[in-house]
Design a protein around this motif. Structure first.
Motif, mmCIF file in Angstrom:
data_model
loop_
_atom_site.group_PDB
_atom_site.id
_atom_site.type_symbol
_atom_site.label_atom_id
_atom_site.label_comp_id
_atom_site.label_asym_id
_atom_site.label_seq_id
_atom_site.Cartn_x
_atom_site.Cartn_y
_atom_site.Cartn_z
ATOM 1 N N PRO A 61 0.684 -1.390 0.383
ATOM 2 C CA PRO A 61 0.216 -0.308 -0.033
ATOM 3 C C PRO A 61 0.508 1.447 -0.115
ATOM 4 O O PRO A 61 0.409 2.285 -0.588
ATOM 5 N N ASP A 62 1.951 1.122 0.662
ATOM 6 C CA ASP A 62 2.405 2.691 0.566
ATOM 7 C C ASP A 62 3.476 2.785 -1.087
ATOM 8 O O ASP A 62 3.206 4.085 -1.352
ATOM 9 N N LEU A 63 4.189 1.989 -1.186
ATOM 10 C CA LEU A 63 4.360 2.207 -2.596
ATOM 11 C C LEU A 63 3.166 2.611 -3.250
ATOM 12 O O LEU A 63 3.416 3.342 -4.574
ATOM 13 N N ARG A 64 2.078 2.209 -3.654
ATOM 14 C CA ARG A 64 0.774 2.019 -4.014
ATOM 15 C C ARG A 64 0.557 3.937 -4.268
ATOM 16 O O ARG A 64 0.323 4.857 -4.602
ATOM 17 N N LEU A 65 1.282 4.477 -3.021
ATOM 18 C CA LEU A 65 -0.063 5.710 -2.208
ATOM 19 C C LEU A 65 1.488 6.503 -2.931
ATOM 20 O O LEU A 65 0.674 7.756 -3.739
ATOM 21 N N LEU A 66 2.657 6.601 -3.244
ATOM 22 C CA LEU A 66 3.220 6.994 -3.147
ATOM 23 C C LEU A 66 3.060 7.093 -4.945
ATOM 24 O O LEU A 66 3.907 8.483 -4.937
ATOM 25 N N ILE A 67 3.708 6.332 -5.547
ATOM 26 C CA ILE A 67 2.648 6.248 -6.969
ATOM 27 C C ILE A 67 2.289 6.881 -7.497
ATOM 28 O O ILE A 67 1.888 7.915 -8.080
ATOM 29 N N ARG A 68 0.909 7.000 -6.103
ATOM 30 C CA ARG A 68 -0.604 7.453 -6.360
ATOM 31 C C ARG A 68 -0.090 9.090 -6.321
ATOM 32 O O ARG A 68 -0.569 10.049 -7.331
ATOM 33 N N LEU A 69 0.457 9.395 -5.199
ATOM 34 C CA LEU A 69 -0.040 10.933 -5.294
ATOM 35 C C LEU A 69 1.312 11.874 -6.433
ATOM 36 O O LEU A 69 0.969 12.907 -6.464
ATOM 37 N N THR A 70 2.165 10.651 -6.916
ATOM 38 C CA THR A 70 3.324 11.126 -8.223
ATOM 39 C C THR A 70 2.096 11.427 -9.478
ATOM 40 O O THR A 70 3.037 12.408 -9.203
ATOM 41 N N PHE A 71 1.478 10.437 -9.724
ATOM 42 C CA PHE A 71 0.821 10.865 -11.132
ATOM 43 C C PHE A 71 -0.162 11.389 -10.783
ATOM 44 O O PHE A 71 -0.706 12.143 -11.960
ATOM 45 N N SER A 72 -0.818 11.793 -9.387
ATOM 46 C CA SER A 72 -1.994 12.757 -9.954
ATOM 47 C C SER A 72 -2.188 14.219 -9.346
ATOM 48 O O SER A 72 -3.226 14.728 -10.500
ATOM 49 N N SER A 73 -0.355 14.340 -9.241
ATOM 50 C CA SER A 73 -0.668 15.710 -9.282
ATOM 51 C C SER A 73 0.399 15.873 -10.850
ATOM 52 O O SER A 73 0.204 17.613 -11.728
ATOM 53 N N SER A 74 -0.372 15.073 -11.491
ATOM 54 C CA SER A 74 0.196 15.625 -13.552
ATOM 55 C C SER A 74 -1.015 15.133 -14.376
ATOM 56 O O SER A 74 -0.886 15.623 -15.129
ATOM 57 N N GLY A 75 -2.598 15.208 -13.359
ATOM 58 C CA GLY A 75 -3.710 15.237 -14.051
ATOM 59 C C GLY A 75 -4.443 13.426 -14.722
ATOM 60 O O GLY A 75 -4.990 13.396 -15.059
ATOM 61 N N TYR A 76 -3.554 12.293 -13.885
ATOM 62 C CA TYR A 76 -3.622 10.991 -14.786
ATOM 63 C C TYR A 76 -4.543 10.543 -13.785
ATOM 64 O O TYR A 76 -5.164 10.757 -13.028
ATOM 65 N N ARG A 77 -5.583 10.185 -14.383
ATOM 66 C CA ARG A 77 -6.534 8.996 -14.158
ATOM 67 C C ARG A 77 -6.363 7.921 -14.139
ATOM 68 O O ARG A 77 -5.877 7.409 -14.610
ATOM 69 N N LEU A 78 -5.971 7.529 -12.443
ATOM 70 C CA LEU A 78 -5.745 6.550 -11.675
ATOM 71 C C LEU A 78 -6.478 5.758 -11.341
ATOM 72 O O LEU A 78 -7.997 5.715 -10.818
ATOM 73 N N GLN A 79 -6.361 4.005 -11.248
ATOM 74 C CA GLN A 79 -6.736 3.121 -10.180
ATOM 75 C C GLN A 79 -5.572 1.738 -10.176
ATOM 76 O O GLN A 79 -4.820 2.743 -10.307
ATOM 77 N N GLU A 80 -5.754 0.911 -9.199
ATOM 78 C CA GLU A 80 -5.170 0.407 -8.044
ATOM 79 C C GLU A 80 -5.379 -0.874 -7.846
ATOM 80 O O GLU A 80 -6.595 -1.223 -8.107
ATOM 81 N N ALA A 81 -4.366 -2.049 -7.712
ATOM 82 C CA ALA A 81 -5.099 -3.503 -7.827
ATOM 83 C C ALA A 81 -3.676 -3.749 -6.894
ATOM 84 O O ALA A 81 -2.550 -3.590 -7.161
ATOM 85 N N ALA A 82 -4.672 -4.593 -5.639
ATOM 86 C CA ALA A 82 -3.362 -5.367 -4.949
ATOM 87 C C ALA A 82 -2.580 -6.636 -5.276
ATOM 88 O O ALA A 82 -2.068 -6.851 -4.606
ATOM 89 N N ASP A 83 -3.669 -7.223 -6.626
ATOM 90 C CA ASP A 83 -3.089 -8.264 -6.693
ATOM 91 C C ASP A 83 -3.696 -8.694 -8.041
ATOM 92 O O ASP A 83 -4.025 -8.316 -9.081
ATOM 93 N N GLY A 84 -2.646 -9.988 -8.836
ATOM 94 C CA GLY A 84 -2.849 -9.867 -10.273
ATOM 95 C C GLY A 84 -4.317 -10.049 -10.783
ATOM 96 O O GLY A 84 -4.540 -9.341 -11.636
ATOM 97 N N GLU A 85 -4.924 -10.935 -10.155
ATOM 98 C CA GLU A 85 -6.215 -11.463 -10.010
ATOM 99 C C GLU A 85 -7.302 -9.730 -10.382
ATOM 100 O O GLU A 85 -7.624 -9.715 -11.421
ATOM 101 N N ALA A 86 -6.906 -8.927 -9.655
ATOM 102 C CA ALA A 86 -7.755 -7.521 -9.647
ATOM 103 C C ALA A 86 -7.351 -6.708 -10.424
ATOM 104 O O ALA A 86 -7.973 -6.071 -11.263
ATOM 105 N N ALA A 87 -5.931 -6.778 -11.399
ATOM 106 C CA ALA A 87 -5.446 -6.321 -11.745
ATOM 107 C C ALA A 87 -6.027 -6.487 -13.330
ATOM 108 O O ALA A 87 -6.636 -5.506 -14.444
ATOM 109 N N LEU A 88 -5.797 -7.675 -13.377
ATOM 110 C CA LEU A 88 -6.662 -8.770 -14.743
ATOM 111 C C LEU A 88 -8.487 -7.950 -14.664
ATOM 112 O O LEU A 88 -9.027 -7.179 -15.835
#
Length: 131
Positions: free
Chosen positions: A18-45
Motif C-alpha cells: 500500500p505504501d508504494l501504491r500511495l507514493l505512485i498515486r501521489l506522484t501521478f495524481s498531481s500530473s492529472g492522470y486518472r488512476l486505478q489501483e490493484a493489490a494483486d494479479g487477479e484484481a489487475a486483470l
C-alpha cells in the motif's frame, strides 16, 4: 485535467504494498492522470477487463498471479495488447530483465526507483503514443 486529445490518460497501479501504491498515486495524481489501483494479479486483470488503461505499472512479486503472468495475459489479449506495461521489481539481475522482456513488458524498472523517473518515463511514452 483535460488533455488536448481528450480525457487524461488512465494508469493502473498494481502492487501489493500500500505504501508504494500511495507514493505512485501521489506522484501521478498531481500530473492529472486518472488512476486505478490493484493489490494483486487477479484484481489487475479484472480492472483491465472492465476498462483498458493507457498504462499499467506492474509489480512482479504479487500474491496469486505474478506480474510476469499478468503481463503475458495483457499482451496476449487483443484489447490490452497496446497498453504500455512497466514491470517493477526489487530484483536487479539480468535474468529478471530477460523474463520481463519475454513476458512482453514495454519497460523494466528495478526498485527502488525515483517516482519522478517513473513519471517521466510514462509521460514520454504516452506522449509518443498520442496520449
Amino acid at each position: 485535467m483535460e488533455h488536448p486529445v481528450g480525457p487524461a490518460p488512465s494508469i493502473l497501479i498494481v502492487d501489493d504494498q500500500p505504501d508504494l501504491r500511495l507514493l505512485i498515486r501521489l506522484t501521478f495524481s498531481s500530473s492529472g492522470y486518472r488512476l486505478q489501483e490493484a493489490a494483486d494479479g487477479e484484481a489487475a486483470l479484472a480492472a483491465c477487463a472492465e476498462a483498458v488503461p493507457d498504462a499499467v505499472l506492474l509489480d512482479v512479486m504479487l500474491p496469486g498471479i505474478d506480474g510476469y503472468e499478468v503481463c503475458r495475459r495483457l499482451k496476449s489479449d487483443a484489447r490490452t495488447r497496446g497498453t504500455f506495461v512497466v514491470l517493477m521489481t526489487a530484483g536487479h539481475q539480468e535474468t529478471e530483465r530477460i523474463r520481463a522482456t519475454a513476458a512482453g513488458a514495454d519497460r523494466y524498472l528495478a526498485k527502488p526507483f525515483s517516482p519522478a523517473q517513473l513519471l517521466d518515463l510514462v509521460q514520454r511514452e504516452l506522449e509518443a503514443r498520442g496520449r
